[in-house]
Scaffold this motif. Structure first.
Motif, PDB file in Angstrom:
ATOM      1  N   ALA A  27       0.821  -1.208   0.000  1.00 15.70           N
ATOM      2  CA  ALA A  27       0.000   0.000   0.000  1.00 15.70           C
ATOM      3  C   ALA A  27       0.862   1.268   0.000  1.00 15.70           C
ATOM      4  N   ARG A  28       2.093   1.165   0.482  1.00 21.82           N
ATOM      5  CA  ARG A  28       2.990   2.328   0.522  1.00 21.82           C
ATOM      6  C   ARG A  28       3.737   2.531  -0.791  1.00 21.82           C
ATOM      7  N   ALA A  29       4.176   1.440  -1.397  1.00 15.61           N
ATOM      8  CA  ALA A  29       4.945   1.526  -2.647  1.00 15.61           C
ATOM      9  C   ALA A  29       4.865   0.187  -3.362  1.00 15.61           C
ATOM     10  N   HIS A  90      13.925   1.749  -6.024  1.00 19.22           N
ATOM     11  CA  HIS A  90      13.582   3.169  -5.959  1.00 19.22           C
ATOM     12  C   HIS A  90      14.840   4.034  -6.021  1.00 19.22           C
ATOM     13  N   ARG A  91      15.883   3.644  -5.288  1.00 18.00           N
ATOM     14  CA  ARG A  91      17.153   4.393  -5.302  1.00 18.00           C
ATOM     15  C   ARG A  91      17.764   4.453  -6.692  1.00 18.00           C
ATOM     16  N   ALA A  92      17.522   3.412  -7.476  1.00 22.87           N
ATOM     17  CA  ALA A  92      18.071   3.347  -8.840  1.00 22.87           C
ATOM     18  C   ALA A  92      17.267   4.217  -9.806  1.00 22.87           C
ATOM     19  N   GLY A  93      16.202   4.843  -9.309  1.00 25.09           N
ATOM     20  CA  GLY A  93      15.400   5.720 -10.154  1.00 25.09           C
ATOM     21  C   GLY A  93      14.432   4.972 -11.053  1.00 25.09           C
ATOM     22  N   LEU A  94      14.158   3.721 -10.732  1.00 24.67           N
ATOM     23  CA  LEU A  94      13.234   2.922 -11.533  1.00 24.67           C
ATOM     24  C   LEU A  94      11.798   3.215 -11.106  1.00 24.67           C
ATOM     25  N   PRO A  95      10.815   2.939 -11.961  1.00 24.48           N
ATOM     26  CA  PRO A  95       9.431   3.322 -11.662  1.00 24.48           C
ATOM     27  C   PRO A  95       8.827   2.570 -10.465  1.00 24.48           C
ATOM     28  N   VAL A  96       8.299   3.355  -9.545  1.00 25.64           N
ATOM     29  CA  VAL A  96       7.611   2.841  -8.358  1.00 25.64           C
ATOM     30  C   VAL A  96       6.347   3.691  -8.185  1.00 25.64           C
ATOM     31  N   THR A  97       5.227   3.040  -7.929  1.00 21.20           N
ATOM     32  CA  THR A  97       3.987   3.764  -7.635  1.00 21.20           C
ATOM     33  C   THR A  97       3.900   3.899  -6.126  1.00 21.20           C
ATOM     34  N   MET A  98       3.797   5.130  -5.661  1.00 22.80           N
ATOM     35  CA  MET A  98       3.762   5.410  -4.228  1.00 22.80           C
ATOM     36  C   MET A  98       2.316   5.563  -3.766  1.00 22.80           C
ATOM     37  N   GLY A  99       1.960   4.859  -2.688  1.00 19.75           N
ATOM     38  CA  GLY A  99       0.643   4.978  -2.069  1.00 19.75           C
ATOM     39  C   GLY A  99      -0.462   4.322  -2.866  1.00 19.75           C
ATOM     40  N   GLY A 100      -1.564   4.025  -2.171  1.00 22.26           N
ATOM     41  CA  GLY A 100      -2.744   3.459  -2.835  1.00 22.26           C
ATOM     42  C   GLY A 100      -2.556   2.021  -3.277  1.00 22.26           C
ATOM     43  N   ALA A 101      -3.611   1.275  -3.277  1.00 23.23           N
ATOM     44  CA  ALA A 101      -3.570  -0.125  -3.725  1.00 23.23           C
ATOM     45  C   ALA A 101      -3.864  -0.205  -5.209  1.00 23.23           C
ATOM     46  N   GLY A 102      -3.265  -1.192  -5.866  1.00 26.30           N
ATOM     47  CA  GLY A 102      -3.414  -1.330  -7.299  1.00 26.30           C
ATOM     48  C   GLY A 102      -4.543  -2.179  -7.738  1.00 26.30           C
TER      49      GLY A 102
END
Length: 102
Positions: A27-29, A90-102
Motif C-alpha cells: 500500500a505504501r509503494a 527506488h534508489r536506482a530511479g526505476l518506476p515505483v507507484t507510491m501509495g494506494g492499492a493497485g
C-alpha cells in the motif's frame, strides 16, 4: 541462488516480478506490473507462479525475496532474487507507484 540488480531486472521487458511483501508494504509503494503473493502465502499459492519463465522475486530490502527464491528454486522454478528489494529499485530511479492499492 541467483541474484540480479534492480536495473537489470527492469531492463527485461518480459520480466515476471513476484512481490512477496505484505499488504501494508504494498500500500505504501509497489511496482505496477508485479504479481503480489505475500511470503507467508507462497506455499499455498505456488500454482500462481509460472514455471515456464524466469521469476524475479522482490521484497523490501532483499531478505524475504532471497528466502522465496530459494524455496521456488527447490520447487523447480527458475527464480532470481532482486538485490536490495524495492528500496534499491527506488534508489536506482526505476518506476515505483507510491501509495494506494493497485
Amino acid at each position: 541462488m541467483k541474484s540480479i540488480a534492480p536495473a537489470d531486472a527492469h531492463a527485461d521487458a518480459d520480466a515476471f516480478i513476484l512481490d512477496v511483501r505484505e499488504d501494508d508494504e504494498l500500500a505504501r509503494a509497489r511496482l505496477e506490473d508485479a504479481r503480489h503473493i505475500p511470503l507467508g502465502e507462497l506455499v499455498e499459492r505456488l500454482d500462481e507462479v509460472p514455471r515456464d519463465r524466469t521469476v524475479y522475486v522482490l521484497c523490501h530490502v532483499g531478505g524475504r525475496s532471497a528466502q522465496a527464491a530459494q524455496y521456488l528454486e527447490a520447487q523447480g522454478v527458475d527464480a532470481v532474487n532482486i538485490t536490495g528489494g524495492i528500496v534499491e529499485w527506488h534508489r536506482a530511479g526505476l518506476p515505483v507507484t507510491m501509495g494506494g492499492a493497485g
